[in-house]
Design an enzyme around this catalytic site. Structure first.
Site, PDB file in Angstrom:
ATOM      1  N   ALA A  62       0.862  -1.174   0.000  1.00  0.00           N
ATOM      2  CA  ALA A  62       0.000   0.000   0.000  1.00  0.00           C
ATOM      3  C   ALA A  62       0.903   1.230   0.000  1.00  0.00           C
ATOM      4  O   ALA A  62       2.082   1.143   0.332  1.00  0.00           O
ATOM      5  CB  ALA A  62      -0.870  -0.014   1.246  1.00  0.00           C
ATOM      6  N   GLY A 101       0.608  -5.079   0.803  1.00  0.00           N
ATOM      7  CA  GLY A 101      -0.567  -5.049  -0.070  1.00  0.00           C
ATOM      8  C   GLY A 101      -0.289  -5.669  -1.430  1.00  0.00           C
ATOM      9  O   GLY A 101      -1.198  -6.206  -2.069  1.00  0.00           O
ATOM     10  N   GLU A 124       4.192  -5.706   7.045  1.00  0.00           N
ATOM     11  CA  GLU A 124       3.389  -4.688   7.739  1.00  0.00           C
ATOM     12  C   GLU A 124       3.759  -4.546   9.213  1.00  0.00           C
ATOM     13  O   GLU A 124       3.756  -3.445   9.767  1.00  0.00           O
ATOM     14  CB  GLU A 124       1.895  -5.015   7.616  1.00  0.00           C
ATOM     15  CG  GLU A 124       1.278  -4.667   6.277  1.00  0.00           C
ATOM     16  CD  GLU A 124       1.402  -5.780   5.238  1.00  0.00           C
ATOM     17  OE1 GLU A 124       2.240  -6.692   5.440  1.00  0.00           O
ATOM     18  OE2 GLU A 124       0.663  -5.749   4.237  1.00  0.00           O
TER      19      GLU A 124
HETATM   20  C1  3H9 Z   1       0.609  -2.285   3.374  1.00  0.00           C
HETATM   21  O1  3H9 Z   1       0.760  -2.763   2.302  1.00  0.00           O
HETATM   22  C2  3H9 Z   1      -0.722  -2.285   4.096  1.00  0.00           C
HETATM   23  C3  3H9 Z   1      -1.699  -3.262   3.554  1.00  0.00           C
HETATM   24  O2  3H9 Z   1      -1.619  -4.482   4.264  1.00  0.00           O
HETATM   25  C4  3H9 Z   1      -3.119  -2.767   3.559  1.00  0.00           C
HETATM   26  C5  3H9 Z   1      -3.639  -2.158   4.770  1.00  0.00           C
HETATM   27  C6  3H9 Z   1      -5.118  -1.812   4.712  1.00  0.00           C
HETATM   28  N1  3H9 Z   1       4.665   3.462   0.035  1.00  0.00           N
HETATM   29  O3  3H9 Z   1      13.388   1.676   0.145  1.00  0.00           O
HETATM   30  P1  3H9 Z   1      13.789   2.418  -1.087  1.00  0.00           P
HETATM   31  C7  3H9 Z   1       9.426   4.800  -1.379  1.00  0.00           C
HETATM   32  S1  3H9 Z   1       1.877  -1.525   4.196  1.00  0.00           S
HETATM   33  C8  3H9 Z   1       5.157   4.663  -0.285  1.00  0.00           C
HETATM   34  O4  3H9 Z   1      14.816   3.457  -0.962  1.00  0.00           O
HETATM   35  P2  3H9 Z   1      14.863   0.015  -2.246  1.00  0.00           P
HETATM   36  C9  3H9 Z   1      10.554   5.121  -0.406  1.00  0.00           C
HETATM   37  O5  3H9 Z   1      10.117   5.991   0.602  1.00  0.00           O
HETATM   38  C10 3H9 Z   1       3.222  -1.503   3.063  1.00  0.00           C
HETATM   39  N2  3H9 Z   1       6.448   4.871  -0.618  1.00  0.00           N
HETATM   40  O6  3H9 Z   1      14.178   1.441  -2.295  1.00  0.00           O
HETATM   41  C11 3H9 Z   1      11.557   5.754  -1.354  1.00  0.00           C
HETATM   42  O7  3H9 Z   1      11.129   7.083  -1.590  1.00  0.00           O
HETATM   43  P3  3H9 Z   1      12.188   8.263  -1.824  1.00  0.00           P
HETATM   44  C12 3H9 Z   1       3.922  -2.805   3.040  1.00  0.00           C
HETATM   45  C13 3H9 Z   1       7.267   3.823  -0.625  1.00  0.00           C
HETATM   46  O8  3H9 Z   1      15.032  -0.401  -3.648  1.00  0.00           O
HETATM   47  C14 3H9 Z   1      11.385   4.958  -2.630  1.00  0.00           C
HETATM   48  O9  3H9 Z   1      10.086   4.366  -2.535  1.00  0.00           O
HETATM   49  N3  3H9 Z   1       5.112  -2.687   2.219  1.00  0.00           N
HETATM   50  C15 3H9 Z   1       6.823   2.545  -0.305  1.00  0.00           C
HETATM   51  O10 3H9 Z   1      16.012   0.028  -1.326  1.00  0.00           O
HETATM   52  C16 3H9 Z   1      12.412   3.857  -2.814  1.00  0.00           C
HETATM   53  O11 3H9 Z   1      12.431   3.054  -1.651  1.00  0.00           O
HETATM   54  C17 3H9 Z   1       6.293  -2.330   2.739  1.00  0.00           C
HETATM   55  O12 3H9 Z   1       6.436  -2.122   3.916  1.00  0.00           O
HETATM   56  C18 3H9 Z   1       5.458   2.376   0.035  1.00  0.00           C
HETATM   57  N4  3H9 Z   1       4.941   1.176   0.345  1.00  0.00           N
HETATM   58  O13 3H9 Z   1      13.790  -0.950  -1.557  1.00  0.00           O
HETATM   59  C19 3H9 Z   1       7.434  -2.238   1.770  1.00  0.00           C
HETATM   60  N5  3H9 Z   1       7.865   1.686  -0.382  1.00  0.00           N
HETATM   61  O14 3H9 Z   1      12.975   7.859  -3.034  1.00  0.00           O
HETATM   62  C20 3H9 Z   1       8.194  -0.975   1.979  1.00  0.00           C
HETATM   63  C21 3H9 Z   1       8.919   2.417  -0.764  1.00  0.00           C
HETATM   64  O15 3H9 Z   1      11.355   9.478  -1.962  1.00  0.00           O
HETATM   65  N6  3H9 Z   1       9.241  -0.769   1.012  1.00  0.00           N
HETATM   66  N7  3H9 Z   1       8.561   3.697  -0.913  1.00  0.00           N
HETATM   67  O16 3H9 Z   1      13.022   8.257  -0.565  1.00  0.00           O
HETATM   68  C22 3H9 Z   1      10.421  -1.436   1.022  1.00  0.00           C
HETATM   69  O17 3H9 Z   1      10.668  -2.328   1.822  1.00  0.00           O
HETATM   70  C23 3H9 Z   1      11.473  -1.012   0.036  1.00  0.00           C
HETATM   71  O18 3H9 Z   1      11.137   0.292  -0.398  1.00  0.00           O
HETATM   72  C24 3H9 Z   1      11.604  -1.915  -1.209  1.00  0.00           C
HETATM   73  C25 3H9 Z   1      12.590  -1.232  -2.210  1.00  0.00           C
HETATM   74  C26 3H9 Z   1      12.173  -3.278  -0.769  1.00  0.00           C
HETATM   75  C27 3H9 Z   1      10.292  -2.097  -1.895  1.00  0.00           C
END
Ligand code: 3H9
Length: 693
Positions: A62, A101, A124
């Site tokens: 999400a 998500g 999450e």
């Molecule tokens: C969820 O899904 C809830 C659901 O169950 C439904 C509930 C009702 N949203 O980490 P990076 C941005 S909760 C918005 O440097 P990497 C991040 O801030 C979500 N933004 O890259 C950054 O922005 P900026 C569950 C996001 O290659 C840019 O993307 N999912 C999100 O080292 C690059 O990120 C997670 O918790 C997001 N979801 O790693 C996954 N994700 O460039 C969270 C990233 O402006 N994300 N951004 O600083 C990650 O673990 C890593 O970002 C990922 C890539 C492994 C995907």
């Protein structure tokens, strides 16, 4: 359909999500996917659907930035229900990371295929919430309650191979993902494979006590965190209720967590960790220096851990020591640590051998002539370090980066000693360096921009969180810690006991209190650090000499069986009445009448003294943003993540409350110690916080 394009290849509909950087499920993507399902269902030519993503990854979750705001429909739970209800076979084609998500969407698809490098997970819990779009309901139905509980409560992702082994994905696609997914889908159609809706499966539980057992284990392992407990409750719903009812209750639990203080703090930590990688004033396209080989000077505990960080990332390391026995000891330590991994089955013997083969031990500094980066980790003494830097400046090739791991010495003095000040920078690792995530990089007065940019980037290569600090005594982390330690000592003199103070910090959320840490690290180490910093200490700190007294008694902590606590042969700590007597005697000798000190005063004096110092660090520009301070404390000093770091925590308490407390302690303890920092005072009186200055 902004964020989603819909195309047809023969009788297969292809919905492609394209929402850089990580294809998060923002409103446009949710609306686009809803429309794609409707379009496919309404089109008689389409026999099946594939969901695939453009860019570097499958949907990574999400959109976390939308949390805490009212969401525009369609909501994610409605979308996943629509996907699963689709009357045509729906295949998720996964590359990169299918997270949160994103995985919930994939679980609602009828089949899942992935490239070998893909990773899948429900992280999450790390954001203080639970998978709220059916993840806790569908995952246990698909892979069983045991495996689902582990994935959901730990939040770690798993590789495609493991996902296939536990039934989370149906096939691994070698080569082009879309072509492979189309072939997979064609075969489904040709075989007449019926649609398999995850939601209609039954969540099997072999041991009904597993829920209570898991909660009890999590209460210890993730002490203080609410979300892991609620994750277990949510998975149990999958056993107790049909999908629709379970999903409704799961969503309610998720929203409850999302609106709570812990998740707010954990989301702050997520974004702050990414923010600190961006250094204000340092263009993101700064050309980096090439770092393909590394030297580490000083194979003590720190140097050994630092060398391990680099060989873990596959970089060769020249390890320079004074003599062969110290080098042998260092290699022996590495072998023992990796050997433990082999014994646990998390590393192969071949991998162990390959890592150690990357180390070149030597007693000759001249062997550093070709390396791109040297990290000095010799004894913490200015004269010794200056000699080393003078040598490094001569033996290394022009353009190689010369870094010091000093915890508090003046980097600019070392830079001058090297004769190449623009190449010199601080890279301050935390003990044990191969484990702790924090890397405090320190910008000297003359450090070149490309050197800074390079060491910030290297942090990511070796899986650390790089934070940039300016030069000052103790940099960001230890400078604040020194104020906390000072107040601890003062309160011992005034009437508290080490165990009382330890308990207050433990209850606050730290894994250990300061005196347990001191006993673990060694009173001899603390004594040496105190002597080295003597000129920086106040007169009262000179007199608050309990560390010196313990040192003179040979009570060095766990290693001698006694420090603040006494230890049995299993290193179990017991408060020692002899220490209480020693402290009481010390107070009397200092003419201080001991008084009972309440836990609130202990907590406030320890934490507020740190926050006040944090405000000074911000105002002086040692830290560019409050984020930097929070991340230092979250990743290097065990500040509880669910409180978001000291500066975020301060904002939640309210700076005016903290300001008033500082004034109270200023009267009580002294203006020298508790005068509010001008920045804190200004913000508090303006009703603002560090994050909305
Ligand atoms: C969820 O899904 C809830 C659901 O169950 C439904 C509930 C009702 N949203 O980490 P990076 C941005 S909760 C918005 O440097 P990497 C991040 O801030 C979500 N933004 O890259 C950054 O922005 P900026 C569950 C996001 O290659 C840019 O993307 N999912 C999100 O080292 C690059 O990120 C997670 O918790 C997001 N979801 O790693 C996954 N994700 O460039 C969270 C990233 O402006 N994300 N951004 O600083 C990650 O673990 C890593 O970002 C990922 C890539 C492994 C995907």
């Amino acid at each position: 359909m902004a964020g989603v394009t819909f195309t047809k290849q023969g009788h297969i509909g292809i919905a492609t999500v394209d929402n850089p950087p990580v294809n998060a499920l923002g409103h446009a993507v949710r609306a686009g996917l809803t429309a794609a399902v409707a379009q496919a269902d309404a089109d008689p030519e389409i026999k099946a659907l594939i969901l695939i993503c453009a860019g570097r990854t499958f949907i990574a979750g999400a959109d976390i930035r939308e949390f805490g705001r009212p969401l525009e429909p369609p909501l994610l739970n409605t979308l996943v229900a629509d996907l699963e209800a689709s009357t045509k076979p729906f295949v998720a084609a996964i590359h990169g990371t299918a997270l949160g998500g994103g995985l919930e969407v994939a679980l609602a698809c009828h089949f899942r295929v992935a490239v070998p490098s893909a990773r899948l997970g429900l992280p999450e819990v790390k954001l203080g919430i639970l998978p709220g779009a059916g993840g806790t309901q569908r995952l246990p139905r698909l892979i069983g309650v045991d495996a689902a509980l582990t994935m959901i409560t730990e939040g770690n992702d798993i590789p495609a191979s493991k996902a296939q082994a536990i039934g989370l994905i149906d096939a691994i696609i070698e080569g082009d993902l879309l072509a492979g997914a189309i072939a997979f889908t064609e075969k489904l159609l040709a075989d007449g494979t019926p649609i398999r809706r995850t939601g209609s499966l039954t969540a099997k539980v072999e041991n009904p006590a597993i829920f209570e057992e898991t909660k009890a284990a999590l209460a210890k392992k993730q002490r203080g965190f609410l979300a892991p407990q609620k994750c277990v409750d949510a998975v149990k719903l999958a056993v107790d209720y049909p999908l629709e009812e379970g999903s409704k209750r799961e969503y309610a639990l998720c929203i409850d967590l999302m609106q709570g203080a812990q998740s707010k703090a954990q989301r702050h930590a997520f974004f702050a960790e990414r923010e600190v990688a961006k250094v204000p004033g340092l263009p993101e396209d700064t050309k980096l220096r090439d770092v393909k080989s590394v030297g580490v000077a000083g194979p003590g505990a720190m140097g050994t851990g630092i060398a391990m960080c680099f060989i873990n990332a596959g970089l060769p390391v020249v390890l320079v020591g004074l003599d062969q026995p110290t080098l042998d000891k260092s290699l022996g330590t590495m072998r023992k640590i990796y050997g433990g991994n082999v014994a646990k089955g998390t590393m192969t013997q071949e991998a162990l051998d390959a890592r150690l083969a990357l180390i070149k031990p030597t007693t000759d500094y001249a062997e550093l002539k070709d390396v791109d980066l040297v990290i000095e980790a010799v004894f913490e003494d200015m004269a010794v370090k200056k000699q080393v830097f003078a040598k490094l400046g001569k033996v290394t090739k022009p353009g190689s980066i010369l870094a010091t791991n000093t915890s508090y010495l003046d980097i600019d003095a070392l830079a001058e000693a090297s004769g190449r000040p623009t190449d010199v920078v601080g890279m301050h690792f935390f003990n044990p360096a191969n484990v702790m995530r924090l890397l405090e990089n320190v910008r000297g007065a003359k450090t070149a921009s490309d050197v800074l940019a390079t060491v910030m980037k290297i942090g990511k290569t070796i899986k650390k969180v790089s934070v940039l600090s300016g030069v000052c005594d103790g940099f960001i982390g230890n400078r604040m810690l020194a104020k906390r330690s000072r107040e601890g000592m003062f309160m011992l003199e005034e009437g508290a006991t080490p165990w009382q103070i330890d308990k207050v910090l433990y209850d606050f959320g730290f894994a250990m209190g300061p005196y347990q840490v001191a006993d673990l690290a060694g009173i001899d180490v603390q004594y040496a650090a105190r002597k080295a910093r003597w000129d920086k200490l106040s007169e009262r700190e000179h007199k608050a000499n309990l560390v010196d007294q313990l040192f003179e008694l040979g009570r060095y902590g766990q290693k001698t069986g006694a420090g603040y606590y006494t230890y049995d042969d299993k290193r179990k700590a017991t408060p020692d009445p002899a220490i209480e007597a020693l402290i009481a005697q010390h107070s009397a000798a200092r003419g201080i009448t001991r008084r009972p000190i309440g836990d609130t005063e202990i907590r406030e004096r320890l934490i507020y003294a740190m926050i006040n110092e944090g405000a000074k660090i911000l105002e002086e520009g040692i830290a560019a943003r409050p984020h930097d301070i929070d991340i230092v404390w979250l990743t290097g000093f065990g500040f509880p993540v669910y409180l978001g770091g000291p500066m975020f925590y301060a904002d939640q308490i309210g700076l005016k409350t903290i300001y008033d407390a500082l004034l109270k302690y200023k009267d009580q303890v002294g203006a020298e110690f508790f005068t509010p920092a001008p920045l804190l005072e200004r913000l508090a009186l303006a009703g603002k916080g560090f994050y909305d200055k």
